[in-house]
Design an enzyme around this catalytic site. Structure first.
Site, PDB file in Angstrom:
ATOM      1  N   SER A  99       0.849  -1.187   0.000  1.00 27.86           N
ATOM      2  CA  SER A  99       0.000   0.000   0.000  1.00 27.86           C
ATOM      3  C   SER A  99       0.889   1.244   0.000  1.00 27.86           C
ATOM      4  CB  SER A  99      -0.960  -0.030   1.189  1.00 27.86           C
ATOM      5  OG  SER A  99      -1.953   0.971   1.044  1.00 27.86           O
ATOM      6  N   ASP A 125      -8.415  -6.142  -5.316  1.00 29.32           N
ATOM      7  CA  ASP A 125      -8.163  -4.925  -4.541  1.00 29.32           C
ATOM      8  C   ASP A 125      -9.128  -3.829  -4.995  1.00 29.32           C
ATOM      9  OD1 ASP A 125      -7.144  -2.561  -3.394  1.00 29.32           O
ATOM     10  OD2 ASP A 125      -5.080  -3.304  -3.480  1.00 29.32           O
ATOM     11  N   HIS A 144      -6.976  -5.878  -0.648  1.00 25.90           N
ATOM     12  CA  HIS A 144      -5.881  -4.921  -0.496  1.00 25.90           C
ATOM     13  C   HIS A 144      -4.813  -5.455   0.454  1.00 25.90           C
ATOM     14  CE1 HIS A 144      -3.800  -1.177  -0.709  1.00 25.90           C
ATOM     15  NE2 HIS A 144      -3.914  -0.955   0.593  1.00 25.90           N
TER      16      HIS A 144
END
Length: 439
Positions: free
Chosen positions: A122, A333, A372
């Protein structure tokens, strides 16, 4: 803390960091990436795409940092009004901490670090990209997962565009506001996912509840459109059109693609922990907007942030110095499209001599079903750390990385370097990765 100071807003700033020094040091250094807007010092364990044993337990000296500010919430970006705090978060903090950490490690053990690695997902994935682009001599190997490489645009695609599109067909409450979460019903989702799996599940040689070839999946939701009146086996045309629009990604008034679309994958209907794009609802940032229209042209003009975004494809110094760069991304995601990373990787390979040449120092792995950075009906337990270490120190490029996960007990699959995907060989135990090849 490095560079302790008082900021323009009167708050105290400085680059906070931690270094963990194991008794049985293996000679290597790992820096772990952060998350969100950072502002906190994560435990320096190296527990990112690590398989079954974090880096610290393997003997790595591990460092972590808050990237230059302290926050009470993971998505607090108020620090950005201070210029130096913004610069530290954007790109300066990690290489500064790496330099100091290496000095501490060398002093403690009486010898310098042999190899240096970075792993993050991320925001940490963006940090890894920034390091390969702006500081090509700091790390020998980098693992970048689901990188938040241009959040202004991904926020449009993941939050604004889907909500506004669904709001236009959603039922309204007593005040006339759309109930976004009811635009697509549970029955709609089941109908959609059943049709998707029928079309694309077995493309990899076996119907197993996973789509290993999502880019090759040519599913068109139009097949679900009601033709002779509504019934339980079809969807109204406006719902089908809305879903296609959401997954097609945002476009401006001229039809220009502002951000890539999203893959049709098994996790798109998930409601937790982050709602998929077929199940949009309240998330970490609160409930979705109730707006019925959005000026995408205006929003897109304000979305780019060259100071923070990871955009450069010129990695000639990093690669020529022997650097190895591994990407991974969940196909489901809902925050950052896997296709955005694919777009970058294609551009990067083209700018650096083509896939044949770039695959000698960079590879990308797409993870079916994963949301994610992890989670979902996916095999989300894989060891990219060993993959990058073996590549750097032994010259063994990762032809595949074995993945397992709690969602499918007893199952293993190879994750294959893009553009390949795992394909069942046609015989043998379909739960065993050894009976799959990368094609």
């Amino acid at each position: 803390m490095i560079n302790r100071r008082t900021g323009v807003d009167g708050n105290q700033y400085g680059i906070g960091f931690a270094v963990a020094l194991p008794d049985k040091w293996n000679g290597d250094f790992l820096m772990q990436g952060g998350g969100g807007g950072n502002g906190f010092i994560g435990q320096p364990l190296g527990a990112i795409a690590y398989g079954r044993s974090p880096a610290l337990l393997r003997g790595f000296a591990v460092a972590s940092t808050d990237t230059g500010h302290s926050s009470q919430a993971i998505f607090d970006f108020s620090f950005m009004k201070d210029q130096q705090a913004l610069l530290d978060f954007a790109f300066e903090a990690n290489p500064k901490v790496a330099e100091v950490a290496k000095q501490i490690i060398a002093s403690y053990y009486g010898k310098p670090v042999s190899y240096s690695y970075f792993a993050g997902c991320s925001t940490g994935g963006r940090e890894g990209m920034i390091l390969s682009q702006r500081y090509p001599n700091v790390f020998n190997g980098i693992v970048s997962g689901a990188p938040a490489r241009r959040t202004g645009f991904s926020n449009i695609a993941a939050m604004l565009w889907p909500a506004v599109t669904y709001n236009q067909i959603a039922p309204k409450d007593a005040s006339g506001k759309p109930i976004t979460g009811e635009a697509i019903t549970d029955a709609d989702r089941k109908l959609f996912m059943d049709a998707l799996m029928k079309q694309c599940d077995a493309r990899d040689g076996i119907a197993d509840g996973m789509i290993f070839d999502p880019i090759g999946c040519n599913f068109d939701p139009a097949v679900l459109t009601c033709k002779d009146g509504a019934n339980e086996n079809c969807m109204p045309a406006e719902k089908v059109a809305a879903i296609k629009k959401v997954f097609g990604g945002p476009k401006d008034s001229r039809g220009y693609q502002v951000y890539p679309g999203f893959l049709y994958d098994t996790g798109i209907a998930s409601k937790f922990p982050i709602p998929g794009l077929l199940a949009i609802g309240p998330g970490p940032f609160g409930p979705p907007t109730t707006a019925m229209q959005a000026d995408i042209d205006k929003v897109a003009l304000q979305a780019e942030n060259p100071l923070v975004d990871a955009l450069s494809t010129n990695l000639t110094t990093f690669s020529s110095n022997g650097g190895k760069l591994i990407f991974y991304h969940g196909n489901s995601d809902p925050w950052f499209s896997a296709l955005d990373l694919v777009e970058y990787y294609n551009a990067m390979t083209q700018a650096n001599g083509g896939l044949g040449q770039v695959s000698s120092w960079s590879r990308m792995f797409l993870v079916p079903g994963m949301g994610h950075c992890g989670g979902g009906a996916a095999l989300d337990d894989f060891d990219m750390l060993t993959a990058v270490v073996d590549w750097v120190e032994k010259g063994q490029a990762p032809e595949s990385v074995i993945a397992t996960g709690k969602a499918f007990p007893g199952r293993s699959r190879p994750l294959c370097p893009y553009p390949k995907h795992a394909q069942y060989k046609g015989s043998g135990d379909s739960e065993d990765a050894k009976n799959f090849s990368c094609q």
